[in-house]
Design a protein around this motif. Structure first.
Motif, short mmCIF file in Angstrom:
data_model
loop_
_atom_site.label_atom_id
_atom_site.label_comp_id
_atom_site.label_asym_id
_atom_site.label_seq_id
_atom_site.Cartn_x
_atom_site.Cartn_y
_atom_site.Cartn_z
N SER A 94 0.91 -1.23 0.14
CA SER A 94 -0.13 -0.02 -0.10
C SER A 94 1.01 1.37 0.01
O SER A 94 0.64 2.48 -0.27
N ARG A 95 2.00 1.17 0.37
CA ARG A 95 3.30 2.28 0.18
C ARG A 95 2.89 2.84 -1.25
O ARG A 95 3.39 4.09 -1.32
N ILE A 100 0.30 4.97 -1.70
CA ILE A 100 0.24 6.15 -0.94
C ILE A 100 1.36 7.22 -2.11
O ILE A 100 0.94 8.43 -2.06
N LEU A 145 -12.09 3.54 1.24
CA LEU A 145 -11.35 2.70 0.56
C LEU A 145 -11.62 1.31 1.03
O LEU A 145 -11.95 1.03 2.37
N GLU A 192 -10.37 -2.49 1.62
CA GLU A 192 -9.15 -3.29 1.50
C GLU A 192 -9.68 -4.79 1.40
O GLU A 192 -10.08 -5.37 2.47
N CYS A 194 -1.74 2.60 4.01
CA CYS A 194 -2.93 3.47 3.92
C CYS A 194 -4.06 3.55 5.14
O CYS A 194 -4.35 4.85 5.12
N SER A 195 -3.62 2.71 6.20
CA SER A 195 -4.28 2.82 7.42
C SER A 195 -3.58 3.95 8.09
O SER A 195 -4.42 4.90 8.73
N SER A 221 -2.23 6.73 6.87
CA SER A 221 -1.88 7.91 6.17
C SER A 221 -2.95 9.17 6.44
O SER A 221 -2.63 10.08 6.22
N PHE A 271 -7.43 8.15 3.99
CA PHE A 271 -8.50 7.01 3.70
C PHE A 271 -9.36 6.82 4.91
O PHE A 271 -9.00 6.61 5.89
N VAL A 323 -10.82 3.41 5.78
CA VAL A 323 -10.68 2.07 5.34
C VAL A 323 -11.51 1.25 5.89
O VAL A 323 -11.89 0.97 6.92
N SER A 346 -8.96 -2.14 -3.13
CA SER A 346 -7.51 -2.74 -3.06
C SER A 346 -7.88 -4.29 -3.05
O SER A 346 -8.29 -4.83 -2.37
#
Length: 311
Positions: free
Chosen positions: A104-105, A108, A130, A132, A142-143, A145, A148, A150, A184
């Motif tokens: 997921s990086r 981002i 999002l 996932e 992502c979590s 960041s 999002f 999620v 995702s």
């Protein structure tokens, strides 16, 4: 969320998922306590994952033949190797930041590039929704960041924040509030054992994406809006670089048939990362028939047999 009654699937279309592949006719085997993920070396983890995928493929083939005896034998072998818990342990270990495994990086990074190239350099007013699928941890990039909101699902949840659910059984949204800006599928599609079931999963993603403009972005000319709604797809690189039945050109044709357009791509030694912007509805059934059977696009004795088909 209320569960819907599952439709029966014939043996030829069974999705051998990370939990269903361990089921017989009886109840699901209870989860065992996991040891520390750091106890697995990278080499051991890769071997475990590869062997698990091989056994799942053999199990799929046995079930498609209605060969119950062989299927039960393979299930027993999977359990003897540690079952789904050991497989997930290896997967989480591979995602450890010290090993550079959090896919997921990449998403981002792409999101950040879009923000920096926009005139206003602002993020959307609201967090992007999002979904996932196949979530293993609530602590990926992502979590963390704060970009999002999620929703995490997996068949064999390892954390209270991950809902135990099969994506193929998740109710189809009836309102935009239930849909997502991005889905995702990171190392999920390759786990599905049958080519037609992989195609079915890709088709289903289009039902969960919302096409309403991101709030606050309509007039600002943001490059961010060019990325959504979208599908973040991650596959082992050999699935498209060394497959007998699939290459990047054919995958792009198939995804285009579903209304997707490739907007970002990254190829590493082990993985291929793609971001597919959903721009329109799926094309006609007649067009889909072009992809209803395997077609050799990359001949050679050393190729693998990974394929995707539409029914």
């Amino acid at each position: 969320m209320a569960r819907v009654r599952k439709k029966a699937k014939n043996p030829g279309s069974i999705l051998l998922s990370r939990q269903r592949g361990l089921r017989g006719d009886g109840p699901v085997v209870a989860s065992r306590a996991l040891s520390n993920t750091s106890s697995l070396s990278s080499k051991v983890g890769r071997t475990l994952i590869r062997n698990h995928h091989t056994l799942q493929k053999r199990l799929s083939q046995a079930l498609s033949r209605n060969d119950t005896e062989t299927a039960n034998s393979i299930r027993a072998e999977i359990e003897a190797n540690g079952g789904i818990e050991r497989y997930q342990q290896a997967s989480v270990c591979g995602q450890d930041n010290q090993r550079g495994g959090d896919s997921s990086r990449v998403l981002i990074d792409w999101f950040g590039e879009a923000i920096r190239s926009s005139p206003n350099k602002n993020v959307p007013n609201k967090k992007l929704r999002l979904l996932e699928v196949g979530a293993l941890s609530p602590d990926n990039a992502c979590s963390r960041s704060n970009l999002f909101s999620v929703t995490r699902i997996d068949l064999n949840s390892r954390d209270p924040s991950i809902e135990a659910q099969d994506f193929m059984d998740r109710p189809i949204p009836t309102a935009d509030g239930e849909r997502f800006d991005i889905i995702s599928l990171s190392l999920v599609l390759n786990y599905v054992s049958l080519p037609a079931a992989r195609g079915e999963m890709l088709e289903r993603t289009t039902e969960f994406l919302r096409h309403t403009p991101l709030e606050g972005e309509e007039e600002q000319g943001s490059r961010v809006t060019e990325l959504f709604p979208s599908l973040f797809l991650v596959l082992p690189a050999p699935c498209v670089t060394n497959s007998r039945y699939l290459d990047e050109r054919r995958l792009e044709e198939m995804m285009g048939n579903l209304g997707y357009r490739l907007v970002r791509r990254k190829l590493s030694a082990k993985l291929i990362y793609q971001l597919w912007h959903h721009v329109c509805k799926a094309q006609s059934l007649g067009r889909q028939k072009e992809f209803s059977k395997k077609e050799e696009v990359n001949p050679g004795r050393t190729r693998n047999n990974f394929a995707i088909m539409f029914r």
